[in-house]
Design a protein around this motif. Structure first.
Motif, PDB file in Angstrom:
ATOM      1  N   SER A 137      14.120  31.457  25.195  1.00 30.69           N
ATOM      2  CA  SER A 137      15.622  31.141  25.574  1.00 30.69           C
ATOM      3  C   SER A 137      15.713  31.318  27.046  1.00 30.69           C
ATOM      4  CB  SER A 137      16.502  31.934  24.632  1.00 30.69           C
ATOM      5  OG  SER A 137      16.361  33.457  25.176  1.00 30.69           O
ATOM      6  N   LEU A 138      14.936  32.380  27.588  1.00 30.48           N
ATOM      7  CA  LEU A 138      14.766  32.753  28.915  1.00 30.48           C
ATOM      8  C   LEU A 138      13.738  31.699  29.893  1.00 30.48           C
ATOM      9  CD1 LEU A 138      14.954  36.685  28.720  1.00 30.48           C
ATOM     10  CD2 LEU A 138      16.951  35.087  29.185  1.00 30.48           C
ATOM     11  N   SER A 160      13.559  28.608  30.253  1.00 33.19           N
ATOM     12  CA  SER A 160      14.121  27.432  31.153  1.00 33.19           C
ATOM     13  C   SER A 160      14.922  28.233  32.307  1.00 33.19           C
ATOM     14  CB  SER A 160      15.155  26.614  30.353  1.00 33.19           C
ATOM     15  OG  SER A 160      16.148  27.597  29.832  1.00 33.19           O
ATOM     16  N   LYS A 161      15.473  29.369  32.254  1.00 31.54           N
ATOM     17  CA  LYS A 161      16.209  29.808  33.317  1.00 31.54           C
ATOM     18  C   LYS A 161      15.252  30.973  34.224  1.00 31.54           C
ATOM     19  CE  LYS A 161      19.603  28.063  30.964  1.00 31.54           C
ATOM     20  NZ  LYS A 161      20.186  26.889  31.324  1.00 31.54           N
ATOM     21  N   SER A 162      14.086  30.692  34.047  1.00 36.01           N
ATOM     22  CA  SER A 162      13.074  31.792  34.602  1.00 36.01           C
ATOM     23  C   SER A 162      13.238  31.694  36.116  1.00 36.01           C
ATOM     24  CB  SER A 162      11.791  31.931  34.115  1.00 36.01           C
ATOM     25  OG  SER A 162      11.321  30.337  34.233  1.00 36.01           O
ATOM     26  N   ARG A 200      15.840  30.737  37.952  1.00 33.21           N
ATOM     27  CA  ARG A 200      17.038  31.553  38.531  1.00 33.21           C
ATOM     28  C   ARG A 200      16.691  32.951  38.545  1.00 33.21           C
ATOM     29  NH1 ARG A 200      21.622  28.110  35.470  1.00 33.21           N
ATOM     30  NH2 ARG A 200      20.806  25.912  36.119  1.00 33.21           N
ATOM     31  N   MET A 203      22.177  38.796  34.138  1.00 35.62           N
ATOM     32  CA  MET A 203      21.617  37.668  34.042  1.00 35.62           C
ATOM     33  C   MET A 203      20.604  37.553  32.946  1.00 35.62           C
ATOM     34  SD  MET A 203      20.457  36.248  37.830  1.00 35.62           S
ATOM     35  CE  MET A 203      20.038  35.039  37.364  1.00 35.62           C
ATOM     36  N   TRP A 253      23.055  37.721  30.123  1.00 41.00           N
ATOM     37  CA  TRP A 253      23.958  36.543  29.833  1.00 41.00           C
ATOM     38  C   TRP A 253      23.052  35.254  29.206  1.00 41.00           C
ATOM     39  CZ3 TRP A 253      28.845  34.890  30.216  1.00 41.00           C
ATOM     40  CH2 TRP A 253      29.042  33.629  30.357  1.00 41.00           C
ATOM     41  N   TYR A 254      22.016  35.006  29.558  1.00 42.53           N
ATOM     42  CA  TYR A 254      20.963  34.082  29.140  1.00 42.53           C
ATOM     43  C   TYR A 254      20.430  34.131  27.761  1.00 42.53           C
ATOM     44  CZ  TYR A 254      21.309  31.955  33.705  1.00 42.53           C
ATOM     45  OH  TYR A 254      21.572  31.381  35.144  1.00 42.53           O
ATOM     46  N   ARG A 276      29.701  35.803  24.608  1.00 42.03           N
ATOM     47  CA  ARG A 276      28.737  36.170  25.550  1.00 42.03           C
ATOM     48  C   ARG A 276      29.744  36.743  26.625  1.00 42.03           C
ATOM     49  NH1 ARG A 276      24.499  31.742  27.869  1.00 42.03           N
ATOM     50  NH2 ARG A 276      26.001  30.265  28.316  1.00 42.03           N
TER      51      ARG A 276
END
Length: 730
Positions: free
Chosen positions: A486-487, A489-491, A493, A563, A566-567, A582
């Motif tokens: 889940s993290l 795709s946000k790595s 950022r 962060m 949150w993610y 969240r």
């Protein structure tokens, strides 16, 4: 202890013990000679360090520093035995290294009986050539370090420490270890041409691999340099650029060696030399003239001016000052050596050109069995045009690995082609399996995802043995993988924020921020302690920079924690780890920040000055000179300021986790895991000693115990939690 080892390990240990015993017995009558060689190396190194080496290393350290900086730099012995023990240790290492080849030579009979000695004798000239190559390359690497790298690096490190208000007072042990470790790294790195050509010549690593994987080599060079050099751009460039040039040179040497091996039977070196004698003679004359002109037409003076402009104390000598002969004879000798070198280089070039020409036209390509085609060496078009037999010979794991390698090489088209062709081969071999109900058309997204799931499932089955219960390793691994996915795709950022915070904090500290903090803190000490009494020193050349990097990394980690929460929150909630929306993370961040800032303000204003003033006053009353290490002093400030806030945040965080669904019983039963995590944190971010590790771990675990006490009260002994019941607030 033996019961903890398997049979293969015990047999290996026994075999090694027998071999060592046989070597000692075989060399028994010559052990006296081995010991004499060891003794010569030990004593020679011991006295060389005392008479020559220490003065030479000090001169290299101070070479690029101005007079003011040189006056501030000092090298000290922390204990009465530092110098003599250091000389003895270095002498022991050198003595062992020198005597080891002699010992192996005298024990060759025992090694030969066990198959550990070359069966066919190696020509002496090959061994001599190999030894000369190793020595020359090692010498060149070390020479670069002492001529360029060390003088500029030490000047930079000393000026950085002085600019921050610290005294570069280096411990002789740490200073010598730093120099010798880097010396060894330069010498070993210089062996790159020899290592690459030997691996390619022995068909261990093909030349094409070195050529195609140069990007990985560049990353590896910078990573290797980061371990041995200061973490600043200037010294990184001083380390990495010569290594990158050396890698390019090594590629050329490897190509020459491989080409020579492939065409050695088709090329006669003497015939090539006779055919190109005019070119060889002409270049030899050019080499003679260039060296002669260098010594007679002002080349020496021009080179010395360039060295002086670079700040180097090294100078070229005239021909008569380098050899114990008449100046004119010395001039002829050096010119002749220049001619010989130019002739050898020219011969190497013409032989290589002939080898390249011969190997390029060595006849038609032999027929290749389709099943022996290396799919990994093909491009996307080659994969699609390859015969089916090349894919029928692959297993599913091999096809998945090849596709993964293609993705790593930024070639998704090739990865898709490999999977498509592998599926086609499976359909041809087993039509029933390929035509089963529910199969996705080859090449579709569903098909690729299905294949990835099968590969991941196989890996998980091998790792956990089909154990997927929530309370076993497989279940925890499943949860961790799910959250990390889940993290992913946000790595970008997360990494961007981490890098920005780290670079900003390090840049501020690096440009004088650490000195300003130091001055401000000293101004808050009580009046009975004067700032002049508190001296902070650097015992290691890189100590200030290492502290700045560790502190900056710690701040960056703290910055990305909200962060990450949150993610990861939706995935954690889906796995029944937490509850609620969240948006509560904003409240969490506010509560934890308030606790951190409150503890920091309390510690910075009252606790830290009181503790340090008490320590300083106690030392002053004992008529001692105060010289605190940078690392210890600033971590003491951190622990007595921000550390107070971190301790206050531990119970707060535990209560917040309980409101999110982490039960009191879970936190109580997982205290061992928490202890290991705290010790790992302390080992990474604090000075590397046991006392500091305990000083961090014990208070944090005490705060954790206090948090358990608070939770015990508010949850009525764990009979109820503060979390919102399931089905509410979702």
């Amino acid at each position: 202890m033996a019961s903890a080892l398997d049979d293969d390990t015990r047999r290996t240990i026994d075999k090694g013990r027998e071999t060592a015993g046989a070597m000692l017995r075989a060399a028994q009558k010559d052990l006296q000679k081995v010991f004499i060689v060891f003794l010569v190396g030990f004593i020679g190194t011991f006295y060389a360090l005392r008479l020559v080496v220490w003065d030479f290393l000090k001169a290299v350290t101070l070479q690029q520093m101005n007079a003011s900086t040189q006056g501030d730099v000092s090298i000290i012995a922390q204990t009465p035995f530092d110098v003599i023990l250091l000389q003895a240790k270095i002498g022991l290492v050198v003595g062992v290294l020198i005597s080891l080849p002699v010992f192996l030579y005298y024990s060759r009979d025992a090694l030969r009986a066990r198959g550990a000695w070359p069966s066919s004798p190696i020509p002496v000239w090959k061994l001599a050539l190999l030894l000369v190559g190793v020595v020359v390359l090692f010498t060149l690497g070390v020479a670069y370090g002492y001529l360029f790298f060390f003088p500029f690096t030490f000047a930079f490190l000393a000026e950085n420490a002085i600019g921050a208000g610290f005294a570069p007072t280096y411990s002789i042990v740490k200073w010598a270890q730093f120099i010798f470790l880097l010396t060894l790294s330069f010498g070993l790195a210089a062996q790159l041409p020899l290592a690459m050509s030997a691996l390619a010549y022995g068909d261990i690593v093909p030349y094409e691999t070195f050529r195609e994987k140069w990007r990985y080599a560049a990353v590896g060079i910078f990573a290797f340099g980061a371990l041995f050099t200061p973490p600043d751009p200037f010294t990184q460039i001083l380390w990495a650029m010569p290594m990158l040039l050396l890698y390019g040179f090594s590629l050329y040497v490897t190509r020459v060696v491989v080409t020579a091996k492939r065409g050695s039977e088709a090329v006669d070196v003497p015939s090539v030399a006779r055919a190109r004698w005019n070119l060889l003679a002409g270049l030899a004359v050019v080499g003679f003239v260039l060296v002669y002109a260098f010594y007679t037409r002002g080349g020496v003076a021009l080179a010395n001016e360039g060295l002086a402009a670079l700040g180097s104390d090294y100078r070229f000598l005239q021909a008569g000052g380098t050899l114990p002969v008449d100046p004119q004879v010395a001039l002829v000798v050096w010119s002749a050596l220049g001619a010989l070198l130019a002739g050898v280089l020219a011969l190497m070039y013409v032989v290589y050109a002939e080898l390249d020409r011969v190997t390029a036209g060595m006849g038609a390509v032999e027929a290749v069995d389709p099943a022996d085609i290396d799919v990994g060496e093909l491009d996307a078009a080659g994969v699609r045009s390859a015969p089916p037999e090349a894919f029928a010979a692959l297993s599913e794991d091999e096809a998945t690995r090849l596709a993964s390698d293609a993705v790593d090489d930024d070639d998704p088209e090739k990865a898709r082609a490999i999977l498509d062709r592998f599926d086609e081969a499976e359909e041809m071999d087993d039509a029933d399996a390929a035509g089963g109900a529910g199969a996705s058309p080859p090449g579709t997204a569903e098909d690729i995802g299905d294949r990835s799931s099968r590969a991941a499932g196989t890996f998980m089955e091998e790792l956990t043995g089909d154990e997927q219960d929530e309370d076993d390793v497989g279940g925890y691994f499943d949860d961790v993988v799910f959250v990390l996915n889940s993290l992913t795709s946000k790595s970008f950022r997360i990494a961007a924020v981490f890098g920005i915070v780290l670079a900003s904090t390090f840049g501020w500290l690096y440009t004088g921020g650490i000195g300003r903090v130091f001055d401000d803190f000293l101004s808050r000490l009580p009046s009975e302690v004067t700032p002049e009494e508190v001296n902070v020193v650097a015992l290691h050349p890189m100590e200030a920079l290492i502290f700045e990097v560790k502190f900056s990394t710690l701040i960056a980690v703290i910055a990305i924690l909200p962060m990450l929460a949150w993610y990861a929150w939706p995935s954690l909630r889906e796995r029944n780890v937490v509850r609620g929306r969240r948006r509560v993370i904003f409240g969490w961040a506010g509560a934890l920040t308030a606790g951190l800032l409150g503890g920091f303000a309390l510690g910075y204003s009252f606790i830290a000055p009181s503790i340090i003033s008490w320590l300083v006053a106690d030392a002053v009353r004992a008529n001692m000179i105060i010289a605190y290490r940078i690392t210890n002093f600033f971590w003491l400030i951190f622990f007595t300021t921000a550390g107070i806030g971190l301790l206050a945040d531990v119970p707060i965080l535990m209560v917040l986790l309980n409101t999110a669904g982490v039960s009191y019983r879970t936190m109580r039963s997982r205290w061992r895991e928490v202890t290991v995590a705290v010790m790992a944190f302390a080992a990474v971010f604090t000075p590397a000693d046991v006392v500091t590790l305990l000083l961090v771990t014990v208070p944090l675990m005490a705060a954790y115990a206090g948090g358990l006490g608070v939770l015990y009260v508010v949850t009525l002994g764990g009979r109820r939690d503060l979390a919102t019941p399931r089905g509410f607030g979702s």
